[in-house]
Each structure stands twice: as C-alpha cells, then as structure tokens.
Scaffold this motif. Structure first.
Motif, PDB file in Angstrom:
ATOM      1  N   LEU A 152      10.266  -1.424   7.380  1.00  0.00           N
ATOM      2  CA  LEU A 152      10.920  -1.048   6.114  1.00  0.00           C
ATOM      3  C   LEU A 152      11.457  -2.293   5.408  1.00  0.00           C
ATOM      4  O   LEU A 152      12.172  -3.095   6.002  1.00  0.00           O
ATOM      5  CB  LEU A 152      12.077  -0.071   6.409  1.00  0.00           C
ATOM      6  N   ASN A 153      11.067  -2.471   4.130  1.00  0.00           N
ATOM      7  CA  ASN A 153      11.602  -3.639   3.413  1.00  0.00           C
ATOM      8  C   ASN A 153      12.380  -3.288   2.144  1.00  0.00           C
ATOM      9  O   ASN A 153      13.137  -4.103   1.642  1.00  0.00           O
ATOM     10  CB  ASN A 153      10.509  -4.674   3.117  1.00  0.00           C
ATOM     11  N   THR A 154      12.192  -2.071   1.600  1.00  0.00           N
ATOM     12  CA  THR A 154      12.878  -1.754   0.337  1.00  0.00           C
ATOM     13  C   THR A 154      13.305  -0.280   0.292  1.00  0.00           C
ATOM     14  O   THR A 154      12.528   0.595   0.680  1.00  0.00           O
ATOM     15  CB  THR A 154      11.928  -2.004  -0.867  1.00  0.00           C
ATOM     16  N   ILE A 155      14.512  -0.045  -0.208  1.00  0.00           N
ATOM     17  CA  ILE A 155      14.938   1.325  -0.535  1.00  0.00           C
ATOM     18  C   ILE A 155      15.328   1.333  -2.012  1.00  0.00           C
ATOM     19  O   ILE A 155      16.193   0.558  -2.445  1.00  0.00           O
ATOM     20  CB  ILE A 155      16.149   1.776   0.317  1.00  0.00           C
ATOM     21  N   LEU A 156      14.645   2.185  -2.781  1.00  0.00           N
ATOM     22  CA  LEU A 156      14.937   2.298  -4.211  1.00  0.00           C
ATOM     23  C   LEU A 156      15.552   3.666  -4.479  1.00  0.00           C
ATOM     24  O   LEU A 156      14.977   4.699  -4.127  1.00  0.00           O
ATOM     25  CB  LEU A 156      13.631   2.146  -5.006  1.00  0.00           C
ATOM     26  N   ASN A 157      16.719   3.660  -5.087  1.00  0.00           N
ATOM     27  CA  ASN A 157      17.416   4.900  -5.389  1.00  0.00           C
ATOM     28  C   ASN A 157      17.316   5.203  -6.890  1.00  0.00           C
ATOM     29  O   ASN A 157      17.711   4.368  -7.712  1.00  0.00           O
ATOM     30  CB  ASN A 157      18.884   4.784  -4.964  1.00  0.00           C
ATOM     31  N   ILE A 158      16.770   6.380  -7.214  1.00  0.00           N
ATOM     32  CA  ILE A 158      16.645   6.725  -8.637  1.00  0.00           C
ATOM     33  C   ILE A 158      17.967   7.332  -9.094  1.00  0.00           C
ATOM     34  O   ILE A 158      18.319   8.462  -8.747  1.00  0.00           O
ATOM     35  CB  ILE A 158      15.486   7.722  -8.902  1.00  0.00           C
ATOM     36  N   ASP A 193      24.882  -3.588   4.296  1.00  0.00           N
ATOM     37  CA  ASP A 193      24.636  -3.381   5.734  1.00  0.00           C
ATOM     38  C   ASP A 193      23.177  -3.627   6.119  1.00  0.00           C
ATOM     39  O   ASP A 193      22.888  -4.316   7.100  1.00  0.00           O
ATOM     40  CB  ASP A 193      24.988  -1.942   6.129  1.00  0.00           C
ATOM     41  N   LEU A 194      22.255  -3.041   5.344  1.00  0.00           N
ATOM     42  CA  LEU A 194      20.842  -3.129   5.757  1.00  0.00           C
ATOM     43  C   LEU A 194      20.254  -4.511   5.502  1.00  0.00           C
ATOM     44  O   LEU A 194      19.329  -4.934   6.189  1.00  0.00           O
ATOM     45  CB  LEU A 194      19.995  -2.049   5.067  1.00  0.00           C
ATOM     46  N   LYS A 195      20.811  -5.219   4.516  1.00  0.00           N
ATOM     47  CA  LYS A 195      20.360  -6.603   4.285  1.00  0.00           C
ATOM     48  C   LYS A 195      20.737  -7.446   5.502  1.00  0.00           C
ATOM     49  O   LYS A 195      19.929  -8.208   6.029  1.00  0.00           O
ATOM     50  CB  LYS A 195      21.020  -7.155   3.013  1.00  0.00           C
ATOM     51  N   LYS A 196      21.983  -7.269   5.908  1.00  0.00           N
ATOM     52  CA  LYS A 196      22.501  -8.069   7.025  1.00  0.00           C
ATOM     53  C   LYS A 196      21.780  -7.720   8.335  1.00  0.00           C
ATOM     54  O   LYS A 196      21.347  -8.599   9.066  1.00  0.00           O
ATOM     55  CB  LYS A 196      24.006  -7.785   7.171  1.00  0.00           C
ATOM     56  N   ASP A 197      21.609  -6.450   8.582  1.00  0.00           N
ATOM     57  CA  ASP A 197      21.099  -6.034   9.897  1.00  0.00           C
ATOM     58  C   ASP A 197      19.577  -6.009   9.994  1.00  0.00           C
ATOM     59  O   ASP A 197      19.024  -6.177  11.077  1.00  0.00           O
ATOM     60  CB  ASP A 197      21.625  -4.626  10.247  1.00  0.00           C
ATOM     61  N   TYR A 198      18.892  -5.746   8.846  1.00  0.00           N
ATOM     62  CA  TYR A 198      17.425  -5.558   8.930  1.00  0.00           C
ATOM     63  C   TYR A 198      16.645  -6.301   7.839  1.00  0.00           C
ATOM     64  O   TYR A 198      15.433  -6.132   7.718  1.00  0.00           O
ATOM     65  CB  TYR A 198      17.067  -4.067   8.791  1.00  0.00           C
ATOM     66  N   ASN A 199      17.347  -7.067   6.981  1.00  0.00           N
ATOM     67  CA  ASN A 199      16.709  -7.753   5.845  1.00  0.00           C
ATOM     68  C   ASN A 199      15.996  -6.768   4.902  1.00  0.00           C
ATOM     69  O   ASN A 199      14.885  -7.034   4.417  1.00  0.00           O
ATOM     70  CB  ASN A 199      15.740  -8.829   6.339  1.00  0.00           C
ATOM     71  N   ILE A 200      16.636  -5.619   4.675  1.00  0.00           N
ATOM     72  CA  ILE A 200      16.074  -4.618   3.755  1.00  0.00           C
ATOM     73  C   ILE A 200      16.811  -4.706   2.414  1.00  0.00           C
ATOM     74  O   ILE A 200      18.037  -4.825   2.383  1.00  0.00           O
ATOM     75  CB  ILE A 200      16.243  -3.191   4.345  1.00  0.00           C
ATOM     76  N   ASN A 201      16.046  -4.670   1.311  1.00  0.00           N
ATOM     77  CA  ASN A 201      16.656  -4.692  -0.021  1.00  0.00           C
ATOM     78  C   ASN A 201      16.867  -3.262  -0.518  1.00  0.00           C
ATOM     79  O   ASN A 201      15.958  -2.432  -0.413  1.00  0.00           O
ATOM     80  CB  ASN A 201      15.756  -5.434  -1.008  1.00  0.00           C
ATOM     81  N   VAL A 202      18.066  -3.015  -1.038  1.00  0.00           N
ATOM     82  CA  VAL A 202      18.403  -1.678  -1.538  1.00  0.00           C
ATOM     83  C   VAL A 202      18.925  -1.824  -2.964  1.00  0.00           C
ATOM     84  O   VAL A 202      19.829  -2.623  -3.213  1.00  0.00           O
ATOM     85  CB  VAL A 202      19.509  -1.020  -0.673  1.00  0.00           C
ATOM     86  N   PHE A 203      18.339  -1.097  -3.884  1.00  0.00           N
ATOM     87  CA  PHE A 203      18.877  -1.128  -5.243  1.00  0.00           C
ATOM     88  C   PHE A 203      18.685   0.199  -5.955  1.00  0.00           C
ATOM     89  O   PHE A 203      17.938   1.056  -5.502  1.00  0.00           O
ATOM     90  CB  PHE A 203      18.300  -2.294  -6.061  1.00  0.00           C
ATOM     91  N   SER A 204      19.415   0.358  -7.071  1.00  0.00           N
ATOM     92  CA  SER A 204      19.376   1.597  -7.859  1.00  0.00           C
ATOM     93  C   SER A 204      18.760   1.308  -9.212  1.00  0.00           C
ATOM     94  O   SER A 204      18.950   0.221  -9.778  1.00  0.00           O
ATOM     95  CB  SER A 204      20.790   2.125  -8.122  1.00  0.00           C
ATOM     96  N   ILE A 205      18.075   2.321  -9.731  1.00  0.00           N
ATOM     97  CA  ILE A 205      17.477   2.145 -11.054  1.00  0.00           C
ATOM     98  C   ILE A 205      17.762   3.369 -11.915  1.00  0.00           C
ATOM     99  O   ILE A 205      17.766   4.501 -11.417  1.00  0.00           O
ATOM    100  CB  ILE A 205      15.955   1.904 -10.905  1.00  0.00           C
ATOM    101  N   CYS A 206      18.004   3.143 -13.192  1.00  0.00           N
ATOM    102  CA  CYS A 206      18.084   4.250 -14.149  1.00  0.00           C
ATOM    103  C   CYS A 206      16.742   4.300 -14.863  1.00  0.00           C
ATOM    104  O   CYS A 206      16.357   3.326 -15.524  1.00  0.00           O
ATOM    105  CB  CYS A 206      19.213   4.025 -15.158  1.00  0.00           C
TER     106      CYS A 206
END
Ligand SMILES: NC(=O)c1ccc[n+]([C@@H]2O[C@H](COP(=O)([O-])OP(=O)(O)OC[C@H]3O[C@@H](n4cnc5c(N)ncnc54)[C@H](OP(=O)(O)O)[C@@H]3O)[C@@H](O)[C@H]2O)c1
Length: 254
Positions: A152-158, A193-206
């Motif tokens: 898993l590398n990215t979580i995108l929240n709509i 948290d996920l950046k630090k622990d797993y190098n996963i990027n999480v962001f929100s988009i409108c």
C-alpha cells in the motif's frame, strides 16, 4: 437556467474539468480499492482504472448493476454496507496476502434532506458518521493487516469543501459537514501515523460540484472528474501527504 448561472457553470467547468486529451501514463498494473463504486465518481474511477489495465476491487452498498455491466476480469466486486463498521472486515477475503497499492475512500452519504438544527435525523447522523468517516479507519486497519506487506502506498479520501471549518460561511448541513470534517481529521491523523510507520501517503481531495446521485444539480462531469483525480494520483503523492486539495491541486483550508 438563467444566463448568469450558465456563465458561472461554464467558468466552473473550464476551471476544474480535466483538460482534453489528458495523457495518463504511470498508473498501470496497480491494485486499487475503490469504495462506493457502483455510481458517480466511484464508478467512473473504476472504469478508467480498468481502461489503464489496473486491477480494481470495487465495493458497493445496495446495487452492483453498473459494476456487473463492466464485465472485466480485472474487476472484483464486494458488497459492503459501511454504515456498520464490522462489515468492513468482509474485505479481508478479497485481499488476503494480495498486493493492494491504492485505497480510494469514495463512499459517501449526504445524511438527510433538511439538516437545519431543528431537523437533524440522528439515526441518519450515526450512519453517516460511519460511512463518511469511521469506516476509513477500519478499512486502513484491515488492509494493512491482511493485504501483502509493504504494497500500500496511497490512501485518497474524497472529501468536500463543505467540510472545511475555515471555509464555512453558510451554516446548516450539520450531518454532511460534520462527518466530512471528521473524515478530514482522520485523513490528517493517518497521514502522520502511516507515513511514519509504513511510508504511505494520505490526502483528501474535494472533487468540486459533480453531477451524480448525491448531487443531481452538480456542474462537473463525473468521468472528467475521475480523470483529473487519476492525473493527480500520478504526480508525486509524497508532496500531497497530509494535504487537502482541489482538482487543480490548490491547497484547501481544513
Ligand atoms: N457530487 C458532488 O458534487 C460531490 C462534491 C464533494 C464531494 N463528493 C463526494 O464524492 C463521493 C462520491 O459521491 P458521488 O457524488 O459520486 O455520489 P454517489 O453516486 O451517490 O456515490 C456515493 C456512493 O456511496 C455509496 N454509499 C452510500 N451509502 C453507503 C453505505 N452505507 N455503505 C457503502 N457505500 C455507501 C453509494 O452506494 P449506494 O447508492 O448503493 O448506497 C454510492 O455508490 C462522496 O464521498 C461524496 O461526499 C461529491
């Protein structure tokens, strides 16, 4: 529709719709989980990711008719009513030890017609809290626990600009604004948290005002919005970690 409205909508489309002949190159052969994928933005994202030769695990709530019509070997379909958090665990069976690269938390509900203080439907409210916000935490937990490690590398929240505390000048819509605001808060927290622990990027988009079941009077075409979102996912997600953006990658206030 009056002339002023027509001109306003035209300018809005010019500003936010994906440019013509958008070339998308990078996202291929990825494994993508999209929630609420039988309609609107989620369905268009599913179609376009499949067109690019990706594998998609699409979840739906009530009906899967539009997903079934896609008839694609790279599409897996899972029923999941996210208003009940325990249901999220069902996804485990579809991802066990499989690579999963991107999660798109797209499922969302408005939460009832009239959301003035006097008219809040508290049953809708508690379901909307789960669908729009709490389920994204459980889904992250389940994916990290059961899918192939380090995939898993990215979580995108709509999300929506309606959720923004700073941008709020209109009041009302307590359920939608409040639950999406909570989603944003989780998005930010997960990005740390996920950046630090797993190098996963999480962001929100409108995604802007999009013509869908949730917003029949929306201005933008859901397919063009899906292409813009995929285009954003192709750029450096690293720099978007912890951010809330619009389709032009402008930073929005939380
Ligand atoms: N359209 C806009 O203008 C706009 C603007 C800003 C943000 N958004 C966000 O964009 C996302 C997609 O919405 P959309 O505009 O494409 O509308 P949509 O077509 O209504 O899509 C929402 C999806 O969420 C699913 N959903 C609803 N309740 C659910 C539940 N209990 N469990 C699982 N899934 C559930 C719906 O499935 P069922 O129909 O089967 O329940 C539907 O497929 C939402 O998060 C929305 O808040 C939309």
């Amino acid at each position: 529709m009056g002339l002023r409205r027509l001109i306003k909508n035209y300018i809005y489309r010019k500003k936010f719709n994906a440019p013509k002949n958008l070339i998308i190159k990078k996202i291929k052969n990825s494994n993508i989980l999209i929630t609420g994928a039988n309609s609107g933005i989620g369905l268009e994202l599913t179609k376009e990711f499949l067109n690019l030769n990706n594998s998609v695990l699409a979840t739906y709530n009530e009906s899967n008719d539009n997903l079934l019509k896609l008839k694609n070997d790279k599409l897996k379909i899972c029923q999941c009513d996210q208003s009940v958090i325990e249901n999220i665990s069902k996804i485990k069976d579809f991802i066990l030890n499989q690579p999963l690269n991107i999660i798109i938390n797209n499922a969302g509900v408005w939460g009832g017609k009239n959301q003035s203080l006097e008219n809040i439907n508290y049953e809708n409210f508690s379901q909307a809290i789960n669908v729009n916000a709490v389920s994204i935490l459980k889904l992250s937990e389940v994916v990290l626990k059961y899918s192939k490690k380090n995939s898993l590398n990215t979580i995108l929240n709509i999300s929506t600009l309606y959720s923004s505390t700073e941008h709020n000048t209109t009041g009302r819509n307590y359920v939608y604004k409040g639950t999406k605001n909570l989603m944003n808060s989780f998005s930010k927290n997960l990005s740390i948290d996920l950046k630090k622990d797993y190098n996963i990027n999480v962001f929100s988009i409108c995604p802007g005002s999009v013509e869908t079941k949730l917003n029949p009077n929306g201005i933008l075409n859901p397919n063009k919005v899906a292409l813009s979102i995929i285009n954003i996912l192709e750029s450096s997600n690293e720099e978007l970690n912890g951010k809330f953006i619009d389709l032009n990658k402008n930073i929005l206030p939380w």
